[in-house]
Structure formats: C-alpha cells, structure tokens
Write a protein that holds these residues in place. Structure first.
Motif, mmCIF file in Angstrom:
data_model
loop_
_atom_site.group_PDB
_atom_site.id
_atom_site.type_symbol
_atom_site.label_atom_id
_atom_site.label_comp_id
_atom_site.label_asym_id
_atom_site.label_seq_id
_atom_site.Cartn_x
_atom_site.Cartn_y
_atom_site.Cartn_z
ATOM 1 N N ASN A 276 35.453 32.964 33.663
ATOM 2 C CA ASN A 276 34.885 33.999 34.528
ATOM 3 C C ASN A 276 34.578 35.267 33.736
ATOM 4 O O ASN A 276 34.735 35.313 32.510
ATOM 5 C CB ASN A 276 35.790 34.268 35.729
ATOM 6 C CG ASN A 276 37.128 34.900 35.353
ATOM 7 O OD1 ASN A 276 37.301 35.437 34.251
ATOM 8 N ND2 ASN A 276 38.076 34.859 36.268
ATOM 9 N N TRP B 213 35.418 44.133 39.377
ATOM 10 C CA TRP B 213 35.076 43.772 40.752
ATOM 11 C C TRP B 213 35.547 42.343 40.993
ATOM 12 O O TRP B 213 35.104 41.412 40.314
ATOM 13 C CB TRP B 213 33.574 43.866 41.006
ATOM 14 C CG TRP B 213 33.159 43.253 42.322
ATOM 15 C CD1 TRP B 213 32.653 42.002 42.521
ATOM 16 C CD2 TRP B 213 33.236 43.862 43.620
ATOM 17 N NE1 TRP B 213 32.397 41.784 43.845
ATOM 18 C CE2 TRP B 213 32.745 42.905 44.561
ATOM 19 C CE3 TRP B 213 33.655 45.102 44.085
ATOM 20 C CZ2 TRP B 213 32.675 43.170 45.922
ATOM 21 C CZ3 TRP B 213 33.594 45.369 45.443
ATOM 22 C CH2 TRP B 213 33.103 44.407 46.346
ATOM 23 N N SER B 214 36.468 42.175 41.920
ATOM 24 C CA SER B 214 36.958 40.853 42.291
ATOM 25 C C SER B 214 36.134 40.337 43.458
ATOM 26 O O SER B 214 36.191 40.896 44.562
ATOM 27 C CB SER B 214 38.442 40.927 42.678
ATOM 28 O OG SER B 214 38.855 39.720 43.300
ATOM 29 N N PHE C 201 43.440 38.235 36.656
ATOM 30 C CA PHE C 201 42.137 37.722 37.071
ATOM 31 C C PHE C 201 41.579 36.601 36.201
ATOM 32 O O PHE C 201 40.565 35.993 36.574
ATOM 33 C CB PHE C 201 41.109 38.866 37.093
ATOM 34 C CG PHE C 201 41.398 39.933 38.103
ATOM 35 C CD1 PHE C 201 41.293 39.672 39.461
ATOM 36 C CD2 PHE C 201 41.780 41.212 37.701
ATOM 37 C CE1 PHE C 201 41.541 40.664 40.404
ATOM 38 C CE2 PHE C 201 42.026 42.211 38.635
ATOM 39 C CZ PHE C 201 41.912 41.928 39.996
ATOM 40 N N ASN D 162 32.069 37.894 40.162
ATOM 41 C CA ASN D 162 33.004 38.818 39.531
ATOM 42 C C ASN D 162 32.254 39.642 38.483
ATOM 43 O O ASN D 162 31.338 39.138 37.830
ATOM 44 C CB ASN D 162 34.142 38.058 38.857
ATOM 45 C CG ASN D 162 34.925 37.218 39.838
ATOM 46 O OD1 ASN D 162 35.538 37.738 40.756
ATOM 47 N ND2 ASN D 162 34.897 35.901 39.653
#
Length: 538
Positions: free
Chosen positions: A40, A71-72, A126, A362
């Motif tokens: 990601n 930013w998730s 994350f 993301n």
C-alpha cells in the motif's frame, strides 16, 4: 508578466490507480515496485524513505527525522505522525555559551534521530509488509552501488567544501570517493550503511535504538562534548507521536499541516490570510507582495511561539488560525513591505519529500531530513549513519519557547502537506529547503487554485524566498524586471536571485481527481525541474 516559458518545460504525469513521486528516479522506482507488488501507500513511502538515505545523503538518512500525513481509506481520516527527535540528556545552553545563535555543526547540533522509529510506527499501524521486505532493494543498492543523479551531484559538490580535513565536517572519507564529490552517473557504494540498513530491516527499531548502532550514536555525540546515554535513545519519550493535524480553509478546501513543534503554522497562517484576498484578480507584483507579507506574518508568529508544544502554545496556535485571528493578521498588511522584525529562524536546510497513493485510496505525504547539508558532520562510528544537526534550529536565548533544553524538540522546518476537498484528499504536496518549505507550499497552492495551473506548472513556476534574518526577498530570475522594480517600489529589499543561498526548494504536487461520487478517476503529478525527480504510476 511572467515569461510563459516555464509552462512548457514538462507535462504532468497521469495514472489511473496508483502513483509514487520523489525527487529521485531511483527512489520513485523503489516505491512504484512496492505498489506493483501489492503493497500500500505506506509500504511504498517507507521504502522510498529508506532509499533517500542513499540517493540524497546530504539531505536525508537514518540519522534524521520524519513527519508524515496519512489518509486511511478504511477509516476515512487523516493521521499525523511526528517522528522528530529530542535533545539528549547532556544538552544545555551552558555548553553553547553566549552565542547569539546555535552552532551549525558538531555534537551540540544533534538531536536523537526520530526517523527510524517513525517509519516503524507507520508500518506497524498501516503497513502490510515488513521493513525487511520493503528495504531489500535499498540494501542491494547500498552494497552494489547506485548512480548519483545530476542535480544531487551538484549539491554534493557544493557541500564538499564542508567535508574533509579543511572543513568543519569530517565526512570526507565516507562521502568523497577518491577525494572529490561524485560526478553525475558515478556509481556510489555505502557498505557500512548497507550493514546498518540490513540490521534495522531485520530487527526493526531495536536494531537502531538498542545495541551497537545505538552505542555508536551515543558514543559519537558524547565524544563531541554532549553527554548522551543509551537511555536517551531507548527512552519512551523519543518515540514517534501520533498527532491531530492542524487545518485552515483555502478556496473551499481544507489545508492540513503538522502542529508544533513543526512550524506548519507558517504556511497555514499565510494561506488563511490570503484566503480573504482576491489574488486571482491582482497583477503579478501585487499578488507577490501580499504573499510575501502573509508569509512574513506567519514566520513572525512561529518564531515567537513554536517550540516543544505546551497547552498554552496549542491554544495560541488555535487562536491564530481562527477566523478572528486571521482577520486581525490580514488587517496588518498594507501596500508597503513590513520591516524585518524577527532576525531569527534558520534558512539553510536540506530535506527530502515523497508521496504515494495506492489503488485502495490510501495516501501518504512524507518528509524526512537530516537538516543542513550533511547534517552535523558526524557519522556514528562505523554505521554509515550521518547524524542530523536539527538542534541548530533551537534558540540559544534562555527563556525563549524554542530554547535548547534536554528532552525538548526544536521548532521544526519539515512539513508535509495534504489538501482535502469535500472531506477527501485532493492534493499531496511538499517543498524542501529549510524555511522554503512553508513559502513554497503557499506559492504552489496559490498557483494551482488561484491561477489555474496544473501540478507540473504549479511547481515549475518561478518563486520567491523570504530571508527572515535580513528581511530580503530572493526572486527567481524568470520574474520580469518590471515585477522586481514594483516590489522594490513597495519597499521590498531584493536579494541575489542566482546564489546557492537563494535556492527556492524543489517541490512536488500530486492531485487526485474524483467524480461526483468521490471515486478517484485519475492521478496527476508534477515534479519540480529544480531536482532530478519523477512521478510514476499505473
């Protein structure tokens, strides 16, 4: 009018689902590879951050700091991560003496590096893959060699005067192969750093903040006259901190930045002031004048206020960014330049910026830095880790909110940015170069939202840089003579537009285009011509 020539240097890069961007093609390729393999945006950003230690060693590395906005897509929220380190336990103004400003090199300028812990914290929260997976190509490049970029070779040569026996920095043996700065395309190997990268990749933060690497860092700083213990590196207070980003409205968007100890308030305050002014209808000289004055007010606020955060400081920041606070500041701008009233604030500084977006939506805006060119000039033993000189951005004045104090973090220049529209990311942005960060961010956003430029045009356009110590304004030579003359008429002192000290800072801007439902339709990126960067996607 500004010459239109800059508009035709380069086209923006478009992609449909994912993109990585940096100031080095090798760094961007490392990030793109992660995205192509299913990682990601966080995985890609951390991989690129590691590669920056090789590609831009005078700017970034394991011995520096990091700050990040994430930013998730899952949580539909932006998270801030402050990975800046604190002054070691032996730091004291008594060791500095009666100097008007902090020294620029040596042990007194080193803070405990925060970058490695920050990257580990990012992956833990994350990421989808291990640091060992992400840094595999980085370690290979360090061992086998990588070609030095053209612009970076130029910065290497400019910094070479600081290296070796005749300069204040003793990194010549490590960073000057065959006694001189590498030429563009020359293969550079860093085997000591490769071993450290491999250890950290395998062991995580313990491989850096404990054991032989930590011992080398503590020993090196202590030998320079600032007692530093292993507890300084391992202490919980030196862990990266998750923070709530600051924000201000601009042209119907929400611009996000990092809170103190970061000086993100400079850009946010300036943009908040400018949001109440009709920049699009102004001629170029008038628009520049108002931007310069808004940025000057932002710096005055940060210089007076920002340091290790306290509840009182946070409340003062909140008030400054309120509608009333911004209106009061806006009313202080006249048609004449304000006098230089804050002859403080570091302008020198080298930094690296990367950003990434993945197919799930993301997004990461990440900045990392060892502060000045080649940092403190100290390398930690045989680790290959160049230690930062971030403590040079403390104040040497007792009682100042930013005064050097053991366990404190200095007012920090690195500030990644993100812009939301209707609650979703629209822009990822970063500008390097010390105090050029907030100035560049302000200008490229004005270029995009007030002047209608695409991201490539916005970052390539000529810029100015305000020098807070003197009040002088350095402008790019692409501005017309008439614009310069008008600024002088308004009372601005123009500095040398061509010297290295006037470097305006390379910028990057990535724009996420969306349909009416908020779904991403395409990604568009611009990478500044001032460095070797590139954006790539699919």
């Amino acid at each position: 009018m500004t010459s239109p020539a800059f508009l035709h240097r380069r086209s923006p890069v478009f992609a449909g689902r994912a993109m990585a961007s940096s100031s080095s093609p090798l760094v961007t390729r490392v990030g793109l590879r992660v995205l192509e393999q299913g990682g990601n945006a966080v995985d890609a950003a951390v991989a690129m951050a590691g590669m920056l230690a090789l590609a831009e060693p005078m700017m970034s590395g394991l011995g520096g700091d990091t700050m990040v906005l994430v930013w998730s897509a899952k949580e539909q929220k932006v998270f801030g991560l402050n990975g800046s380190g604190r002054a070691p336990s032996g730091a004291s103004l008594d060791r500095i003496g009666s100097m008007p400003v902090m020294p620029e090199h040596g042990a007194a300028t080193v803070t405990i590096p925060g970058a490695v812990d920050g990257w580990c914290a990012l992956l833990e929260r994350f990421g989808t893959q291990s640091l060992q997976q992400r840094w595999e190509p980085v370690i290979a490049y360090a061992r086998e060699g990588y070609p030095v970029g053209e612009s970076i070779a130029g910065f290497w040569e400019l910094g070479a005067a600081l290296l070796g026996p005749s300069g204040p920095i003793q990194l010549g043996e490590l960073m000057l192969p065959e006694g001189s700065a590498p030429q563009p395309g020359q293969l550079m190997r860093l085997p000591q750093l490769a071993a450290t990268l491999e250890r950290v990749a395998r062991e995580g933060r313990q491989g850096f903040y404990e054991g032989s690497v930590a011992e080398a860092i503590a020993t090196t700083i202590s030998a320079g006259g600032v007692p530093t213990t292993l507890a300084d590196l391992a202490a919980e207070q030196h862990r990266a901190e998750w923070v709530e980003p600051l924000s201000v409205g601009y042209r119907g968007r929400e611009v996000l930045g990092m809170p103190p100890n970061c000086q993100g308030i400079v850009a946010l305050h300036a943009l908040g002031i400018l949001d109440g002014l009709p920049l699009a209808s102004m001629d170029e000289a008038e628009r520049l004048h108002h931007q310069i004055e808004a940025i000057r007010l932002g710096f005055e606020l940060a210089i007076d206020l920002v340091g290790e955060p306290t509840p009182e400081m946070r409340e003062q920041v909140r008030q400054a960014l309120s509608s009333a606070g911004l209106a009061a500041a806006r009313s202080r701008i006249t048609n004449r330049a304000r006098l230089a009233t804050r002859p403080q604030g570091a302008n020198a500084g080298d930094t690296s910026y990367v950003c990434a977006v993945d197919p799930e939506g993301n997004a990461v805006s990440l900045m990392t830095s060892i502060c000045g060119p080649f940092g403190s000039g100290l390398v930690a033993g045989d680790t290959g880790v160049v230690l930062n000189n971030r403590a040079a951005q403390f104040s040497s004045q007792p009682g100042h909110p930013n005064a050097l104090t053991a366990g404190y973090r200095p007012r920090h220049s690195i500030l990644p940015a993100m812009v939301l529209r209707d609650g979703l990311p629209e822009f990822l942005m970063g500008v390097i170069g010390g105090n050029a960060h907030p100035q560049g961010l302000t200008q490229i956003l004005v270029n995009a939202l007030d002047r209608g430029m695409n991201p490539q045009q916005a970052v390539d356009a000529p810029r100015f840089k305000l020098i807070m110590q003197s009040g002088a304004v350095h402008i790019d030579p692409q501005f017309s003579l008439e614009v310069g003359n008008e600024l002088v008429t308004r009372g601005h002192q123009l500095g040398d537009s061509y010297g290295f000290a006037s470097f305006k800072g390379a910028a990057q801007m990535l724009r996420i285009h969306r349909d009416a439902s908020g779904q991403c339709t395409s990604l568009e990126a611009g990478v500044d011509h001032r460095l070797d960067g590139v954006a790539l996607g699919f």
